[in-house]
Design a protein around this motif. Structure first.
Motif, short mmCIF file in Angstrom:
data_model
loop_
_atom_site.label_atom_id
_atom_site.label_comp_id
_atom_site.label_asym_id
_atom_site.label_seq_id
_atom_site.Cartn_x
_atom_site.Cartn_y
_atom_site.Cartn_z
N SER A 142 32.77 -36.69 7.25
CA SER A 142 32.03 -37.62 8.19
C SER A 142 30.70 -37.87 7.56
O SER A 142 30.12 -36.92 6.80
N SER A 143 30.00 -38.80 7.66
CA SER A 143 28.52 -39.00 7.44
C SER A 143 27.64 -37.78 7.90
O SER A 143 26.96 -37.42 7.41
N GLN A 144 28.07 -37.42 9.29
CA GLN A 144 27.24 -36.06 9.63
C GLN A 144 27.62 -34.83 8.75
O GLN A 144 26.57 -34.35 8.70
N THR A 145 28.67 -34.70 8.43
CA THR A 145 28.90 -33.54 7.49
C THR A 145 28.29 -33.78 6.13
O THR A 145 27.55 -32.57 5.83
N SER A 146 28.46 -34.94 5.40
CA SER A 146 27.60 -35.00 4.32
C SER A 146 26.14 -35.11 4.37
O SER A 146 25.63 -34.47 3.70
N GLY A 147 25.61 -35.40 5.66
CA GLY A 147 24.25 -35.09 5.80
C GLY A 147 23.97 -33.72 5.96
O GLY A 147 22.71 -33.30 5.56
N VAL A 448 11.96 -41.07 4.65
CA VAL A 448 12.18 -40.78 3.11
C VAL A 448 13.55 -40.09 3.05
O VAL A 448 14.67 -40.54 2.36
N ALA A 449 13.89 -39.25 4.00
CA ALA A 449 15.02 -38.47 3.53
C ALA A 449 16.13 -39.29 4.08
O ALA A 449 17.39 -38.96 3.44
N GLY A 450 16.06 -39.87 5.16
CA GLY A 450 17.16 -40.57 5.70
C GLY A 450 17.67 -41.71 4.73
O GLY A 450 18.92 -41.78 4.37
N MET A 451 16.59 -42.47 4.10
CA MET A 451 16.78 -43.54 3.34
C MET A 451 17.36 -43.01 1.78
O MET A 451 18.45 -43.62 1.27
N MET A 673 15.33 -31.18 6.51
CA MET A 673 16.65 -30.32 7.20
C MET A 673 17.33 -31.16 7.95
O MET A 673 18.40 -31.85 8.06
N PRO A 674 16.53 -31.95 9.31
CA PRO A 674 17.20 -32.51 10.34
C PRO A 674 17.50 -33.93 10.11
O PRO A 674 18.41 -34.61 10.44
N SER A 675 16.91 -34.73 9.28
CA SER A 675 16.74 -36.16 9.24
C SER A 675 18.00 -36.58 8.52
O SER A 675 18.88 -37.56 9.03
N PRO A 676 18.65 -35.94 7.48
CA PRO A 676 20.00 -36.56 7.03
C PRO A 676 21.15 -36.28 8.02
O PRO A 676 21.88 -37.18 8.18
N VAL A 677 21.07 -35.31 8.73
CA VAL A 677 21.91 -35.12 9.91
C VAL A 677 21.82 -36.06 10.97
O VAL A 677 22.88 -36.57 11.17
#
Length: 770
Positions: A142-147, A448-451, A673-677
């Protein structure tokens, strides 16, 4: 032995200089010393003195005598140059004049090596972001796991980065950088292990291995003609070994990402401090500028490498006998994600080799670069001493303030350093300017991390582009414009000599225009096209009863995914079976054959329908979208340098080193750390059809495009708004401080004028009395 040495020293070194002192006597003294050295009568060797006349040595080593103008005391750098670093057994070489300077004693060569190493290190760190959607499809994440996978790169880095401030120059920095690079290489190789321990990728798990994978398995076959093995593979594959293998894959990747962060800890801090220690004071900013300019190309090269690798099929090393009938536009396509990690790891390993030959200390650079002197003489306006002092020292500080935790850290033990660090951290965080600047940078870094992590996937889903093309757009458009923004921000601060107030204004304007440019992005997209049998409500799971009755005679597997598109009605079906198709036709083309399915009972006119997903109706908006997003990234990058200057000029001088360390630590903990998740979790909430693997939710096949766009861009908008609010508060505080300083400056002047008036009034009667 002692008496012979003492007599010779008295004769050669401590005898007064006479006008008739001849060079012959000097040579005799030197030859006598050389003879005693060769006969091991003099154990202490001074290689520098062999190059000097005896009368100069006498002036140098006499305690009460002054040092001559022609001769300077040999410093540590000179000793290194002569050979104490590279000699064997601690013995000096007999003839230092014949020594040629090694390339590993050149700070310019170190700058070159370190630029290449940081370029390769950022390339391997950013490569996962370029292939995140491919890894999701390959291993059912899932995207959460990949984040979470992308965020684990910062876990090891954050845990150890604080101690870099403690160790400083206590360790052999080049060698430690080399060890870190080797660890990064091993982590990159470890990231490829899941590819080799997993079975070959089957994009249609219901097909036998000895025929084209989607030939008959996805067709509409009557129940009596369905092979006995067709519905079973889904259940038979859900063994304990499959689940253990899935967990092992995720665990290996998380471990590799952690090691990747740990290996990167010593590379940048130790490299920057090493350059600053041994470069000429005037050349150090230029070298660091070159280092950062080359390093910033690393993420762009990571996306470029991802664009190239994802054009290749994932199992290029073990292709099936019958070949594959997929193209890169097929939603089931998985590129060779693992090959980029091998190439990046090999590049880091090659760049790490020179670091094991650099000395712990090298001669400090003696001369300023010629072209730098010419450029500065032409371009820089004359700077007064007052301006130079104000640029060097922060307001309210004096150069004498040298003692502080940052300066005394080398004199502390590890336990003492750990005890001192929290007090300095709390004292620094109580500073309002520092706290607000860090919060604004946390918001920017979260954006930036999310993008950087999910923008390629967003482009794939929203505009129906391939993963390769999405990476190409980011690597060639977004990253270069962000680099230009950082450079422009630095030039504005340098050329305009911006103070804290003007730096805050520049940051506010950059954040404001970045926010304005992101507003049109909410409207640049289109809704999800119709998908037969799927309810466009997030979280709803389709069942066989939701599909049209036209495919009731068929026995379609519920977990199969081989989409086909009815282009005339813009309706997509999960498989040809769900469209009621009974036959398959391949139209050969010069570049690639196209697959069509015919005799489809659910399609008007019976078909044909084209294999693959339907193209987005707004694919033409991908370039305008990327231009606006890239310009917004450039404007956000303009705030990088002025916000950093606000930190440097806002805290006490003795806390600057640890303040910068605290800043980077907080950025990692609160943003990277938290932004991709967070972004991955938001993307998962927009999914309308999940693939199932052994009863668990795997990769998402279809998203609600409107919801995906609003939530992804909305998160970006939220972080940009937070950054803008922080910069507005910073500017308000700076203005308030300026007013207070102005009133403090006027009050003493008014008091002084009052005192002068009173003293004048007292003098007037005395003068009249006289």
């Amino acid at each position: 032995m002692v008496s012979a040495t003492s007599e010779l020293n008295l004769h050669c070194f401590h005898s007064p200089l006479r006008p008739d002192h001849s060079l012959h006597d000097t040579d005799l003294c030197r030859l006598s010393l050389e003879h005693l050295r060769r006969t091991n009568l003099v154990k202490e060797q001074l290689p520098v003195f062999n190059l000097l006349p005896a009368f100069s040595i006498s002036r140098l080593i006499t305690p009460s005598g002054p040092i001559g103008e022609e001769l300077q005391v040999p410093d540590k750098d000179t000793k290194v140059m002569v050979g104490t670093e590279d000699t064997h057994g601690g013995k000096a070489r007999p003839n230092p004049q014949d020594l040629r300077p090694s390339v590993f004693h050149s700070i310019k060569f170190f700058v070159l090596c370190h630029s290449l190493l940081q370029l390769a290190q950022l390339m391997i760190s950013g490569y996962l972001k370029s292939s995140i959607s491919t890894v999701e499809k390959r291993f059912g994440l899932s995207s959460q796991t990949s984040g979470l996978l992308a965020a684990f790169n910062e876990v090891g880095n954050t845990a150890l980065i604080v101690f870099v401030s403690y160790f400083g120059s206590r360790v052999h920095r080049p060698r430690l950088i080399g060890y870190g690079a080797i660890l990064v290489t091993l982590a990159g190789v470890l990231m490829t292990v899941p590819h080799f321990i997993s079975e070959p990728y089957h994009y249609d798990h219901t097909s036998p291995a000895d025929m084209p994978q989607d030939f008959e398995a996805s067709l509409c076959l009557p129940t009596t003609k369905v092979p006995t093995s067709a519905p079973a593979p889904s259940n038979s594959s859900c063994s304990g070994y499959t689940e253990v293998q899935h967990l092992a894959v995720v665990g290996i990747m998380l471990t590799a990402q952690t090691l990747l962060g740990v290996g990167g800890v010593p590379i940048q801090p130790f490299g920057i401090s090493y350059i600053d220690d041994f470069a000429h004071n005037s050349n150090s900013p230029l070298y660091l500028g070159i280092l950062f300019a080359v390093t910033m190309m690393g993420p762009g090269m990571a996306y470029g490498l991802g664009s190239l690798m994802l054009r290749l099929y994932v199992d290029i090393d073990r292709m099936p006998e019958g070949g594959i009938s997929l193209t890169s536009k097929d939603p089931r396509w998985v590129g060779a994600w693992w090959l980029g990690f091998l190439i990046s790891a090999g590049t880091v390993a090659l760049a790490a080799i020179p670091y094991f030959f650099f000395p712990k200390e090298m001669p400090k650079e003696k001369h300023e670069l010629r072209f730098r002197r010419k450029v500065l003489a032409v371009s820089d306006p004359p700077v007064s001493k007052a301006e130079d002092a104000s640029s060097e020292w922060s307001p309210g500080e004096s150069p004498e303030k040298k003692d502080g935790p940052a300066q005394i850290a080398p004199d502390l033990t590890v336990i003492q350093f750990i005890k001192v660090f929290p007090r300095v951290m709390l004292r620094t965080l109580r500073h309002p300017i520092f706290l607000l600047v860090v919060l604004s940078q946390v918001c920017m870094s979260s954006m930036v991390a999310g993008m950087a992590t999910f923008l390629p996937k967003f482009l794939e889903r929203q505009f129906s582009v391939t993963a390769s093309y999405a990476n190409l757009l980011i690597g060639c458009l977004t990253i270069p414009l962000a680099i230009v923004g950082i450079v422009v921000g630095g030039i504005l601060v340098k050329r305009l000599r911006l103070g804290p107030m003007h730096c805050g204004t520049l940051c506010l304007l950059g954040a404001l225009f970045c926010l304005l440019l992101s507003t049109p992005l909410f409207f640049m997209g289109c809704s999800t096209h119709q998908i037969a049998g799927i309810n466009h409500q997030p979280g709803a799971q389709p069942g066989l009863e939701l599909f049209p009755g036209c495919m009731e005679p068929c026995s379609c597997p519920s977990d199969d995914f081989n989409p086909v598109c009815d282009s005339s009605a813009r309706v997509e079906y999960l498989t040809p079976c769900h469209a009621g198709c009974t036959s398959r036709v391949v139209h050969e083309a010069p570049d690639k054959g196209q697959v069509f399915y015919t005799n489809c009972s659910c399609v008007v006119g019976g078909g044909p329908v084209l294999a693959g997903s339907c193209d987005s109706a707004c694919s033409h908006l991908v370039l305008p979208f990327m231009i606006l997003a890239s310009l917004g990234a450039a404007l956000a990058s303009v705030t990088h340098t002025p916000s950093f200057m606000l930190i440097l000029r806002g805290v006490k001088k003795e806390d600057k080193t640890l303040a910068v360390g605290i800043q980077f630590m907080l950025l990692r903990v609160l943003a990277w750390m938290p932004s991709p998740v967070i972004h991955g979790s938001a993307i998962d909430t927009t999914c309308v059809y999940w693939a199932q693997s052994c009863g668990r939710r795997a990769v998402c096949h279809y998203y609600d495009h409107d919801l995906l766009r609003n939530r992804f861009i909305g998160l970006q908008f939220f972080f940009k708004t937070g950054s803008l609010a922080c910069f507005a508060l910073i500017l308000a505080i700076l203005r308030q401080q300026a007013k207070e300083e102005g009133t403090k400056a006027t009050v003493p002047n008014a008091g002084l004028q009052q005192q002068l008036l009173e003293s004048g009034a007292k003098k007037e009667p005395e003068e009249s009395r006289v």
